[in-house]
Design an enzyme around this catalytic site. Structure first.
Site, PDB file in Angstrom:
ATOM      1  N   TYR A   6      -2.717  -9.580   1.981  1.00  0.00           N
ATOM      2  CA  TYR A   6      -3.082  -8.358   1.258  1.00  0.00           C
ATOM      3  C   TYR A   6      -1.936  -7.949   0.331  1.00  0.00           C
ATOM      4  O   TYR A   6      -0.875  -7.509   0.779  1.00  0.00           O
ATOM      5  CB  TYR A   6      -3.412  -7.206   2.224  1.00  0.00           C
ATOM      6  CG  TYR A   6      -4.640  -7.449   3.085  1.00  0.00           C
ATOM      7  CD1 TYR A   6      -5.535  -8.481   2.807  1.00  0.00           C
ATOM      8  CD2 TYR A   6      -4.914  -6.653   4.185  1.00  0.00           C
ATOM      9  CE1 TYR A   6      -6.664  -8.703   3.594  1.00  0.00           C
ATOM     10  CE2 TYR A   6      -6.043  -6.862   4.973  1.00  0.00           C
ATOM     11  CZ  TYR A   6      -6.905  -7.895   4.675  1.00  0.00           C
ATOM     12  OH  TYR A   6      -8.010  -8.097   5.460  1.00  0.00           O
ATOM     13  N   ARG A  23     -14.817  -6.263  -6.189  1.00  0.00           N
ATOM     14  CA  ARG A  23     -16.281  -6.186  -6.180  1.00  0.00           C
ATOM     15  C   ARG A  23     -16.935  -6.766  -7.431  1.00  0.00           C
ATOM     16  O   ARG A  23     -18.151  -6.757  -7.540  1.00  0.00           O
ATOM     17  CB  ARG A  23     -16.701  -4.720  -6.011  1.00  0.00           C
ATOM     18  CG  ARG A  23     -16.330  -4.190  -4.652  1.00  0.00           C
ATOM     19  CD  ARG A  23     -16.534  -2.724  -4.533  1.00  0.00           C
ATOM     20  NE  ARG A  23     -15.509  -1.972  -5.214  1.00  0.00           N
ATOM     21  CZ  ARG A  23     -15.274  -0.685  -5.031  1.00  0.00           C
ATOM     22  NH1 ARG A  23     -15.994  -0.005  -4.181  1.00  0.00           N
ATOM     23  NH2 ARG A  23     -14.319  -0.060  -5.688  1.00  0.00           N
ATOM     24  N   ASP A  26      -5.141  -2.181  10.305  1.00  0.00           N
ATOM     25  CA  ASP A  26      -5.409  -3.605  10.072  1.00  0.00           C
ATOM     26  C   ASP A  26      -4.855  -4.039   8.714  1.00  0.00           C
ATOM     27  O   ASP A  26      -5.328  -3.613   7.669  1.00  0.00           O
ATOM     28  CB  ASP A  26      -6.921  -3.851  10.095  1.00  0.00           C
ATOM     29  CG  ASP A  26      -7.256  -5.322   9.884  1.00  0.00           C
ATOM     30  OD1 ASP A  26      -7.110  -6.101  10.843  1.00  0.00           O
ATOM     31  OD2 ASP A  26      -7.635  -5.704   8.747  1.00  0.00           O
ATOM     32  N   LYS A  77     -22.259   7.038  -3.176  1.00  0.00           N
ATOM     33  CA  LYS A  77     -21.708   7.465  -4.480  1.00  0.00           C
ATOM     34  C   LYS A  77     -22.089   6.514  -5.610  1.00  0.00           C
ATOM     35  O   LYS A  77     -21.961   6.866  -6.777  1.00  0.00           O
ATOM     36  CB  LYS A  77     -20.204   7.625  -4.401  1.00  0.00           C
ATOM     37  CG  LYS A  77     -19.449   6.331  -4.261  1.00  0.00           C
ATOM     38  CD  LYS A  77     -17.972   6.611  -4.208  1.00  0.00           C
ATOM     39  CE  LYS A  77     -17.250   5.347  -3.860  1.00  0.00           C
ATOM     40  NZ  LYS A  77     -15.845   5.573  -3.595  1.00  0.00           N
ATOM     41  N   GLN A  98     -11.345  10.162   1.525  1.00  0.00           N
ATOM     42  CA  GLN A  98     -12.192   9.116   2.125  1.00  0.00           C
ATOM     43  C   GLN A  98     -11.864   8.926   3.600  1.00  0.00           C
ATOM     44  O   GLN A  98     -12.764   8.791   4.432  1.00  0.00           O
ATOM     45  CB  GLN A  98     -12.023   7.800   1.363  1.00  0.00           C
ATOM     46  CG  GLN A  98     -12.620   7.852  -0.044  1.00  0.00           C
ATOM     47  CD  GLN A  98     -12.512   6.538  -0.785  1.00  0.00           C
ATOM     48  OE1 GLN A  98     -11.918   5.567  -0.301  1.00  0.00           O
ATOM     49  NE2 GLN A  98     -13.084   6.491  -1.976  1.00  0.00           N
ATOM     50  N   TRP A 133      -6.420  -3.548   3.325  1.00  0.00           N
ATOM     51  CA  TRP A 133      -6.536  -4.484   2.189  1.00  0.00           C
ATOM     52  C   TRP A 133      -6.447  -3.703   0.875  1.00  0.00           C
ATOM     53  O   TRP A 133      -6.085  -4.237  -0.168  1.00  0.00           O
ATOM     54  CB  TRP A 133      -7.875  -5.221   2.286  1.00  0.00           C
ATOM     55  CG  TRP A 133      -8.099  -6.285   1.266  1.00  0.00           C
ATOM     56  CD1 TRP A 133      -7.162  -6.917   0.481  1.00  0.00           C
ATOM     57  CD2 TRP A 133      -9.368  -6.874   0.919  1.00  0.00           C
ATOM     58  NE1 TRP A 133      -7.770  -7.855  -0.319  1.00  0.00           N
ATOM     59  CE2 TRP A 133      -9.117  -7.841  -0.072  1.00  0.00           C
ATOM     60  CE3 TRP A 133     -10.671  -6.676   1.353  1.00  0.00           C
ATOM     61  CZ2 TRP A 133     -10.150  -8.599  -0.645  1.00  0.00           C
ATOM     62  CZ3 TRP A 133     -11.686  -7.442   0.795  1.00  0.00           C
ATOM     63  CH2 TRP A 133     -11.433  -8.398  -0.192  1.00  0.00           C
ATOM     64  N   GLY A 164     -11.803   0.627   4.882  1.00  0.00           N
ATOM     65  CA  GLY A 164     -10.657   0.862   4.010  1.00  0.00           C
ATOM     66  C   GLY A 164     -10.845   2.204   3.322  1.00  0.00           C
ATOM     67  O   GLY A 164     -11.971   2.697   3.209  1.00  0.00           O
ATOM     68  N   ALA A 165      -9.759   2.809   2.857  1.00  0.00           N
ATOM     69  CA  ALA A 165      -9.859   4.079   2.132  1.00  0.00           C
ATOM     70  C   ALA A 165      -8.859   4.075   0.988  1.00  0.00           C
ATOM     71  O   ALA A 165      -7.747   3.576   1.131  1.00  0.00           O
ATOM     72  CB  ALA A 165      -9.594   5.248   3.078  1.00  0.00           C
TER      73      ALA A 165
HETATM   74  N1  NAP Z   1     -10.832 -10.524   8.019  1.00  0.00           N
HETATM   75  C1  NAP Z   1     -11.297 -10.583   6.814  1.00  0.00           C
HETATM   76  O1  NAP Z   1     -11.598 -11.651   6.279  1.00  0.00           O
HETATM   77  C2  NAP Z   1     -11.481  -9.297   6.045  1.00  0.00           C
HETATM   78  C3  NAP Z   1     -12.219  -9.297   4.841  1.00  0.00           C
HETATM   79  C4  NAP Z   1     -12.399  -8.077   4.190  1.00  0.00           C
HETATM   80  C5  NAP Z   1     -11.833  -6.916   4.696  1.00  0.00           C
HETATM   81  N2  NAP Z   1     -11.089  -6.957   5.850  1.00  0.00           N
HETATM   82  C6  NAP Z   1     -10.504  -5.717   6.425  1.00  0.00           C
HETATM   83  O2  NAP Z   1     -11.518  -4.728   6.524  1.00  0.00           O
HETATM   84  C7  NAP Z   1     -11.124  -3.537   5.837  1.00  0.00           C
HETATM   85  C8  NAP Z   1     -12.365  -2.841   5.292  1.00  0.00           C
HETATM   86  O3  NAP Z   1     -13.161  -3.706   4.493  1.00  0.00           O
HETATM   87  P1  NAP Z   1     -13.325  -3.530   2.911  1.00  0.00           P
HETATM   88  O4  NAP Z   1     -12.155  -2.834   2.369  1.00  0.00           O
HETATM   89  O5  NAP Z   1     -13.690  -4.865   2.372  1.00  0.00           O
HETATM   90  O6  NAP Z   1     -14.649  -2.651   2.755  1.00  0.00           O
HETATM   91  P2  NAP Z   1     -15.185  -1.229   3.245  1.00  0.00           P
HETATM   92  O7  NAP Z   1     -14.307  -0.659   4.270  1.00  0.00           O
HETATM   93  O8  NAP Z   1     -16.611  -1.447   3.542  1.00  0.00           O
HETATM   94  O9  NAP Z   1     -15.113  -0.362   1.896  1.00  0.00           O
HETATM   95  C9  NAP Z   1     -13.925   0.221   1.489  1.00  0.00           C
HETATM   96  C10 NAP Z   1     -14.111   0.904   0.135  1.00  0.00           C
HETATM   97  O10 NAP Z   1     -15.206   1.813   0.157  1.00  0.00           O
HETATM   98  C11 NAP Z   1     -14.874   3.005  -0.551  1.00  0.00           C
HETATM   99  N3  NAP Z   1     -14.876   4.088   0.458  1.00  0.00           N
HETATM  100  C12 NAP Z   1     -14.320   4.071   1.708  1.00  0.00           C
HETATM  101  N4  NAP Z   1     -14.568   5.212   2.371  1.00  0.00           N
HETATM  102  C13 NAP Z   1     -15.310   5.967   1.543  1.00  0.00           C
HETATM  103  C14 NAP Z   1     -15.891   7.247   1.664  1.00  0.00           C
HETATM  104  N5  NAP Z   1     -15.789   7.960   2.781  1.00  0.00           N
HETATM  105  N6  NAP Z   1     -16.598   7.731   0.599  1.00  0.00           N
HETATM  106  C15 NAP Z   1     -16.744   7.024  -0.533  1.00  0.00           C
HETATM  107  N7  NAP Z   1     -16.213   5.796  -0.703  1.00  0.00           N
HETATM  108  C16 NAP Z   1     -15.498   5.270   0.315  1.00  0.00           C
HETATM  109  C17 NAP Z   1     -13.507   2.781  -1.175  1.00  0.00           C
HETATM  110  O11 NAP Z   1     -13.625   2.144  -2.460  1.00  0.00           O
HETATM  111  P3  NAP Z   1     -13.951   2.904  -3.835  1.00  0.00           P
HETATM  112  O12 NAP Z   1     -13.449   4.319  -3.701  1.00  0.00           O
HETATM  113  O13 NAP Z   1     -13.233   2.137  -4.869  1.00  0.00           O
HETATM  114  O14 NAP Z   1     -15.444   2.808  -3.976  1.00  0.00           O
HETATM  115  C18 NAP Z   1     -12.904   1.755  -0.244  1.00  0.00           C
HETATM  116  O15 NAP Z   1     -11.915   0.990  -0.876  1.00  0.00           O
HETATM  117  C19 NAP Z   1     -10.118  -4.020   4.799  1.00  0.00           C
HETATM  118  O16 NAP Z   1      -9.246  -3.000   4.355  1.00  0.00           O
HETATM  119  C20 NAP Z   1      -9.390  -5.090   5.578  1.00  0.00           C
HETATM  120  O17 NAP Z   1      -8.421  -4.506   6.420  1.00  0.00           O
HETATM  121  C21 NAP Z   1     -10.922  -8.127   6.535  1.00  0.00           C
END
Ligand code: NAP
Length: 315
Positions: A56, A223, A51, A210, A281, A21, A275-276
């Site tokens: 997206y 966010r 994914d 962070k 990350q 995403w 996500g990354a």
């Molecule tokens: N089915 C659905 O309805 C649905 C809804 C939401 C998401 N998704 C899927 O789930 C995936 C993951 O969810 P998400 O993107 O919402 O949230 P997440 O994976 O909980 O958070 C991702 C964010 O956290 C930060 N991050 C990631 N790894 C890190 C690390 N090791 N150290 C520091 N910061 C880090 C990055 O943002 P910053 O660097 O900007 O802080 C990154 O964009 C999405 O990409 C998508 O494929 C599906």
């Protein structure tokens, strides 16, 4: 890379996936070369589950993934999961949506096609879209079907529409501070041998350590209105982050790695897809697999996490 089986399908995939995403205006990873580096690093580190979704970046995420797959020549080594939005679930629209996904991804077959969310506003009968998806499985265009953001009652109805296949996975919001899925959906998935795919497993970055209550930015991305980051909620979340840091020191791991390992250790058949935004990350996130928290540490985190309540109605 630690591997797991993708539920009843028996497919071998990496123990952690990559959520895409981030390739969208919602998250801001819109430069192709920067996005390519993230996917390439993930692949080099052994991640095989990717994914994405039609919505997206309005197709950008699928398009970039497709370009990277072609440039690196890795189609046969990875498992592609995409999603059809709840608006495109009328019979013809499903066929057209899958066709456009295949073109953007540049592939003949999509490994997992998920229904992103139920058709909330268009009154499409559940069996209409499920039978089209089953027909696409029959023709070898889609290998497996998944559901995302469906309540248990509707998952049951959707499965009952299928004649010769079953869904393989359920994608849901799940992380250490948003655990409602444990009440119904996860037990259902475990009992039915369906893979649980938790989204936002890092609570959109809140569990990485962070962000602190003192340096919480005015987010310009998805966010901006996220309740987790409302100061009154985030102060509670941060108490848990401190425990993740403390436990992490014992293992030489970062809070994000502890948060992801806690999920993996919580249930069989669970596949987080963080996500990354950059290669660093993804490197950290991949370091969350291949080892396990001790039961004592897992339980300690469990207890502290239960005390965090994210309030969506803020007075
Ligand atoms: N089915 C659905 O309805 C649905 C809804 C939401 C998401 N998704 C899927 O789930 C995936 C993951 O969810 P998400 O993107 O919402 O949230 P997440 O994976 O909980 O958070 C991702 C964010 O956290 C930060 N991050 C990631 N790894 C890190 C690390 N090791 N150290 C520091 N910061 C880090 C990055 O943002 P910053 O660097 O900007 O802080 C990154 O964009 C999405 O990409 C998508 O494929 C599906």
């Amino acid at each position: 890379m630690e591997l797991m089986e993708f539920g009843w399908t028996g497919e071998k995939i990496s123990r952690i996936g990559l959520g895409l995403w981030q390739i969208s205006d919602a998250w801001g990873l819109t430069d192709y070369n920067a996005a390519k580096k993230v996917i390439e690093t993930a692949y080099e580190l052994g991640v095989t589950f990717y994914d994405t979704a039609i919505v997206y970046g309005d197709g950008l995420s699928e398009e970039y993934l497709g370009r990277v797959i072609k440039e690196l020549g890795i189609r046969d080594n990875i498992f592609i999961a995409s999603k059809i939005p709840g608006e495109y679930l009328a019979r013809d629209d499903v066929y057209r949506a899958v066709e456009l996904s295949r073109r953007r991804l540049g592939v003949d077959v999509i490994d997992l096609m998920q229904v992103h969310w139920p058709p909330l506003w268009h009154n499409i009968p559940t069996c209409e879209y499920m039978k089209v998806l089953e027909n696409l499985v029959h023709h070898g265009i889609v290998r497996y079907i998944g559901l995302s953001d469906f309540p248990v009652e509707l998952i049951d109805s959707a499965r009952a529409c299928l004649g010769y296949t079953d869904i393989a996975s359920i994608q849901i919001r799940y992380n250490l501070v948003e655990r409602d899925a444990e009440k119904e959906i996860i037990p259902y998935a475990v009992a039915n041998d369906l893979v649980i795919i938790p989204w936002s497993p890092l609570a959109k970055g809140a569990l990485t350590g962070k962000y602190t209550p003192d340096n919480l930015p005015e987010f310009e991305d998805v966010r901006r209105k996220e309740p987790i980051f409302h100061p009154s909620n985030f102060r509670e979340v941060y108490k848990l982050v401190k425990v993740l840091e403390e436990v992490g020191e014992k293992y030489g791991k970062k809070p994000a790695q502890i948060a992801l390992n806690w999920i993996i250790a919580a249930y069989p058949n669970i596949l987080p897809i963080p996500g990354a935004k950059n290669p660093d990350q993804i490197k950290v996130n991949v370091g969350s697999v291949g080892w396990r928290l001790s039961y004592e540490d897992w339980f300690k985190i469990d207890q502290v996490s239960r005390e965090v309540i994210i309030r969506r109605v803020i007075l």
